[in-house]
Design a protein around this motif. Sequence first.
Motif: not given
Length: 317
Positions: A114-125
């Motif tokens: 969900r938008k309010n309960q997300q656990n998304v991270k942006l990965y950058f090598p």
Amino acid sequence: MKRLLKSFKTELRLNESQKDKIRRSLGICRFLSNQYIARNIWLYRLYRRGILDEKQRRFVTANDFDKYVNHTLKKKFPWIDQCGSKARKKVLVNAEQAFRRFFKGQAHFPRFKRKNQQNVKLYFPKNNKGDWTIWRHKIQVPTIGKVRLKELGYLPQGVTIKNGHVSCEAGRYYVSVTAEIEETSRYNNDLEASYHPQTDGIGVDLGVKSLAIVSDGRIFENINTSSRARRLEKRLRREQRRLSRKYEMRKKKGGSTATASANIEKKKLSVQRLHQRLANLRRNHENQIIHALVEQKPRFITVEDLNVTGMMKNRHL
């Protein structure tokens, strides 16, 4: 000399354009993760109905779905290109690993984010030479640029950065980097403890009133009974009641609760930040206890196997 991989996490001080770019990228990664889960659920239902035979695929891997995104989905949604390809691929790999753990019985079924309960991270090598360059007051994040830091001098300088993640929690933005440091580096906080002589094993007795009682006589108190945690919990209950009243007033006026107003969004953010403060308080207390047990280098640690969560539900204890 032995080299170690150590992670460092600190808060970022972003301008509005950088915040907008990170929010867009996080939304795209969340969208792709939900699309991947929905695709596998749809294929499994087709297989259960007998539409797919044994030779046809009933599970899509991250590599195959990434090809589908590049060849088909991006034509329908061109804004997917606003997020980096490595960050998109990493979130699909994480979703596939969640399915693999579910198949092995190690975790529950993957849930939609969900938008309010997300656990998304942006990965950058680290692809280019200038990526993840660290100064005392700023850091070079790939595809985002130079970003100022709130905590000056915390991230290691002059070391090799392998990769990093950018995340958002309760309206605050954080960066986490994985650095390769030497064992004798000043950034290795466990160097002094590694020279301690090995001691006898210890036993840990878990409890409800006290968090843990060690066999050598040490007692670690439960952080939930402290005055600081009780004040935060009391304040959280009040903010949650205020948020609930705002939703009730919106219902009485005939509005939809699905589309919250600006005041509701502000109150939701304050509730999220109180949840974050409580979580950080408990996590810091746990880390201090773990460090106190491990720094003496015991030969073994025996922990009592109890259902503490079930014991907490018993009001007579």
